[in-house]
Design a protein around this motif. Structure first.
Motif, PDB file in Angstrom:
ATOM      1  N   SER A  86      64.854  27.352  47.977  1.00  0.00           N
ATOM      2  CA  SER A  86      64.770  25.675  47.785  1.00  0.00           C
ATOM      3  C   SER A  86      65.879  25.007  48.721  1.00  0.00           C
ATOM      4  O   SER A  86      65.662  23.556  48.687  1.00  0.00           O
ATOM      5  CB  SER A  86      66.305  26.211  46.749  1.00  0.00           C
ATOM      6  N   LEU A  87      67.417  25.705  48.756  1.00  0.00           N
ATOM      7  CA  LEU A  87      67.980  24.677  50.066  1.00  0.00           C
ATOM      8  C   LEU A  87      66.983  24.389  51.325  1.00  0.00           C
ATOM      9  O   LEU A  87      67.093  23.402  51.774  1.00  0.00           O
ATOM     10  CB  LEU A  87      68.925  25.608  50.535  1.00  0.00           C
ATOM     11  N   ILE A 110      69.207  21.516  60.258  1.00  0.00           N
ATOM     12  CA  ILE A 110      67.970  22.859  60.560  1.00  0.00           C
ATOM     13  C   ILE A 110      68.221  23.188  62.179  1.00  0.00           C
ATOM     14  O   ILE A 110      68.062  24.243  62.523  1.00  0.00           O
ATOM     15  CB  ILE A 110      66.201  21.982  60.108  1.00  0.00           C
ATOM     16  N   GLU A 111      68.408  22.312  62.997  1.00  0.00           N
ATOM     17  CA  GLU A 111      68.620  22.679  64.662  1.00  0.00           C
ATOM     18  C   GLU A 111      70.326  23.980  64.859  1.00  0.00           C
ATOM     19  O   GLU A 111      69.656  24.599  64.941  1.00  0.00           O
ATOM     20  CB  GLU A 111      68.111  21.949  65.093  1.00  0.00           C
ATOM     21  N   PHE A 112      70.507  23.694  64.094  1.00  0.00           N
ATOM     22  CA  PHE A 112      71.786  24.258  63.786  1.00  0.00           C
ATOM     23  C   PHE A 112      71.323  25.890  63.486  1.00  0.00           C
ATOM     24  O   PHE A 112      71.770  26.743  63.468  1.00  0.00           O
ATOM     25  CB  PHE A 112      73.579  24.073  63.322  1.00  0.00           C
ATOM     26  N   LEU A 113      71.006  25.394  62.416  1.00  0.00           N
ATOM     27  CA  LEU A 113      70.826  27.016  61.234  1.00  0.00           C
ATOM     28  C   LEU A 113      69.480  27.870  61.844  1.00  0.00           C
ATOM     29  O   LEU A 113      70.234  29.332  62.040  1.00  0.00           O
ATOM     30  CB  LEU A 113      71.086  26.692  60.336  1.00  0.00           C
ATOM     31  N   ILE A 146      71.929  35.453  55.500  1.00  0.00           N
ATOM     32  CA  ILE A 146      70.229  34.848  54.980  1.00  0.00           C
ATOM     33  C   ILE A 146      69.779  34.120  55.057  1.00  0.00           C
ATOM     34  O   ILE A 146      69.372  33.280  55.415  1.00  0.00           O
ATOM     35  CB  ILE A 146      70.614  37.032  54.929  1.00  0.00           C
ATOM     36  N   GLY A 147      70.341  33.262  53.488  1.00  0.00           N
ATOM     37  CA  GLY A 147      69.641  32.654  53.360  1.00  0.00           C
ATOM     38  C   GLY A 147      69.947  31.225  53.727  1.00  0.00           C
ATOM     39  O   GLY A 147      68.956  30.604  53.907  1.00  0.00           O
ATOM     40  N   ALA A 151      66.789  29.486  55.549  1.00  0.00           N
ATOM     41  CA  ALA A 151      66.405  28.306  55.179  1.00  0.00           C
ATOM     42  C   ALA A 151      65.925  27.103  55.927  1.00  0.00           C
ATOM     43  O   ALA A 151      64.932  26.454  55.414  1.00  0.00           O
ATOM     44  CB  ALA A 151      67.197  27.056  53.941  1.00  0.00           C
ATOM     45  N   ALA A 152      66.249  26.877  57.215  1.00  0.00           N
ATOM     46  CA  ALA A 152      66.045  26.274  58.557  1.00  0.00           C
ATOM     47  C   ALA A 152      64.299  26.485  58.977  1.00  0.00           C
ATOM     48  O   ALA A 152      63.324  25.491  58.655  1.00  0.00           O
ATOM     49  CB  ALA A 152      66.953  26.217  59.372  1.00  0.00           C
ATOM     50  N   VAL A 153      64.438  27.822  58.760  1.00  0.00           N
ATOM     51  CA  VAL A 153      63.620  28.109  59.223  1.00  0.00           C
ATOM     52  C   VAL A 153      62.011  27.705  58.100  1.00  0.00           C
ATOM     53  O   VAL A 153      61.286  27.155  58.438  1.00  0.00           O
ATOM     54  CB  VAL A 153      63.213  29.462  59.570  1.00  0.00           C
ATOM     55  N   VAL A 154      62.441  28.264  57.027  1.00  0.00           N
ATOM     56  CA  VAL A 154      61.356  28.028  55.914  1.00  0.00           C
ATOM     57  C   VAL A 154      61.455  26.288  55.571  1.00  0.00           C
ATOM     58  O   VAL A 154      60.047  25.732  55.378  1.00  0.00           O
ATOM     59  CB  VAL A 154      61.948  28.019  55.022  1.00  0.00           C
TER      60      VAL A 154
END
Length: 266
Positions: A86-87, A110-113, A146-147, A151-154
């Motif tokens: 979702s995220l 995205i880059e941070f996570l 974990i989520g 999420a950043a990779v997804v």
């Protein structure tokens, strides 16, 4: 006769290449079998395969304890997957936005996570947040990091799928009067999903594996319960073999369930 590079890379293999491939496969299988036999023999030599280390697996309470841990793993992994999928879609929308004020924060998130280790995020939830008055249960101390990390990779996986959809598909939809939201969710995203199913499955498998960090917050997942069994019965190899088999079954079930989504539409 010399073969072109394109023929070598994409053409059907020659009889000689097929014979060589089969021979290498046989050799590789033989090496793996010898390696496995050597490992089993070594375990037997040190007594880890003795019956006394296996007998407690005949007790229903042992399997009930492992099942409880497995349910904990599945509960955490399932919620982390929901958060990630979702995220990830929200971050994708921000990443593709034309407005810089929306796009830049999404890229930064995205880059941070994606660059921060999941274990570090777990320590933040476990040690830092309680110090500022935010207290989470052990379930959320494990599941939320974990989520977020996944999420950043997804989001990037989603983006790769969206960019792989031919631009003409979206242009044709716009020419029919569809809005940008309709174009994305009705035309582009469904096609993108079919391109990225293998990558999404790989990420879901990683989510299941990441739940093994539950020991940090003493969350009752499968590996945590396995450690309890090892501490009580000193059965290191048998417990880890059984637990590894359970993880393989879970990940195989994820792969099987994803195949339906990945089938082409006729």
């Amino acid at each position: 006769m010399n073969r072109s590079l394109e023929d070598i890379l994409f053409g059907a293999p020659t009889p000689r290449a097929r014979t060589l491939s089969r021979g290498m496969s046989v050799v590789a299988a033989g090496v793996l079998l010898l390696l496995a036999a050597g490992i089993v023999w070594r375990f037997h030599a040190v007594g880890q395969l003795d019956a006394r280390y296996w007998k407690f697996f005949a007790w229903p309470t042992t399997w009930a304890f492992l099942a409880k841990g497995l349910l904990g793993t599945l509960a955490s992994a399932a919620m982390a997957a929901v958060i990630a999928l979702s995220l990830g879609l929200v971050l994708l929308a921000g990443r593709l936005a034309r407005t810089r004020l929306v796009r830049w924060p999404a890229v930064a998130a995205i880059e941070f996570l994606r660059g921060t280790p999941t274990l570090l995020l777990i320590y933040v939830c476990f040690l830092v947040l309680p110090s500022v008055g935010i207290k989470l249960s052990t379930y959320w101390m494990l599941t939320l990091p974990i989520g977020l990390s996944t999420a950043a990779v997804v989001a990037e996986v989603y983006r790769s799928g969206v960019l792989a959809v031919p631009r003409g598909q979206a242009d044709a939809a716009r020419s029919l009067g569809m809005t940008e939201i309709q174009v994305f969710f009705s035309i582009v995203f469904p096609q993108a999903l079919r391109y990225i199913v293998p990558a999404l499955v790989a990420q879901l498998v990683i989510v299941v594996k990441d739940t093994t960090f539950g020991y940090v917050v003493t969350y009752g997942e499968l590996m945590q319960n396995a450690r309890v069994l090892i501490a009580n019965y000193h059965s290191l190899v048998p417990v880890y073999l059984i637990v590894a088999a359970l993880y393989c079954l879970v990940n195989y079930a994820i792969s099987r369930a994803s195949r339906r989504l990945g089938r082409p539409v006729h």
